[in-house]
Design an enzyme around this catalytic site. Structure first.
Site, short mmCIF file in Angstrom:
data_model
loop_
_atom_site.label_atom_id
_atom_site.label_comp_id
_atom_site.label_asym_id
_atom_site.label_seq_id
_atom_site.Cartn_x
_atom_site.Cartn_y
_atom_site.Cartn_z
N ILE A 123 -22.21 24.06 -4.01
CA ILE A 123 -23.00 25.02 -4.78
C ILE A 123 -22.37 26.40 -4.64
O ILE A 123 -22.06 26.85 -3.53
CB ILE A 123 -24.45 25.07 -4.28
CG1 ILE A 123 -25.09 23.69 -4.44
CG2 ILE A 123 -25.25 26.13 -5.02
CD1 ILE A 123 -26.44 23.58 -3.77
N CYS A 124 -22.20 27.07 -5.77
CA CYS A 124 -21.63 28.41 -5.80
C CYS A 124 -22.78 29.41 -5.70
O CYS A 124 -23.27 29.92 -6.69
CB CYS A 124 -20.84 28.60 -7.09
SG CYS A 124 -19.96 30.16 -7.15
#
Length: 175
Positions: free
Chosen positions: A19-20
């Site tokens: 996840i960014c």
């Protein structure tokens, strides 16, 4: 416990699930609670940031073909996250490939019409000659109006040198 759910989202890797989200890595702070982390995650998932993607393919689809992105995201939600498979009738907001293509065609037509509207009836090539010098369309059209350039029913023509000078002076703030 291992949690495996594939997500079609520009800020989540469809391969690894990474996840960014900076608050989960570089911007993490001990004052952040699980609640704040989950709220940040919920916000990211509901409002994608395609210009800072974890998955470039998904981000490009979101930017270039938003309806197709929506269709694939819905398909992945059903296939990988157990979302309900309810069929939505076309008239109720469901999208088919044909309706997506038609919406894209209409959007393109609207975009082209809006782009031409910025020229306010002046010939595009005539205005673009000044835009190629680094001036924006709105400023060139304002200069044309100020100087009194004839719209000539949208036809292209060569401006007399005097008018070119007056338009240029206005654009450069010398008027």
């Amino acid at each position: 416990m291992k949690f495996e759910t594939k997500v079609w989202h520009p800020n989540v890797s469809s391969q690894t699930g990474a996840i960014c989200l900076d608050t989960l890595s570089t911007a993490w702070s001990p004052v952040l609670t699980i609640k704040s982390a989950l709220l940040s995650l919920q916000s990211l998932l509901s409002t994608p940031e395609p210009k800072d993607p974890q998955d470039a393919e998904v981000a490009n689809m979101l930017l270039r073909k938003p309806k197709e992105f929506e269709r694939v995201a819905r398909e992945w939600a059903i296939n990988y996250a157990g979302a309900p498979k309810k069929q939505v009738a076309e008239g109720s907001g469901g999208a088919t490939d044909a309706s997506i293509r038609e919406q894209e065609r209409k959007a393109k037509e609207t975009e082209e019409r809006d782009a031409l509207a910025a020229y306010d009836g002046y010939n595009k090539e005539l205005v673009d000659r000044f835009c190629s010098m680094g001036f924006d369309i709105d400023r060139v059209v304002a200069a044309f109006k100020h100087v009194g350039i004839d719209r000539n029913n949208g036809a292209d023509y060569e401006l007399e040198a005097e008018y070119v000078g007056d338009v240029t002076a206005y654009l450069l703030g010398e008027d």
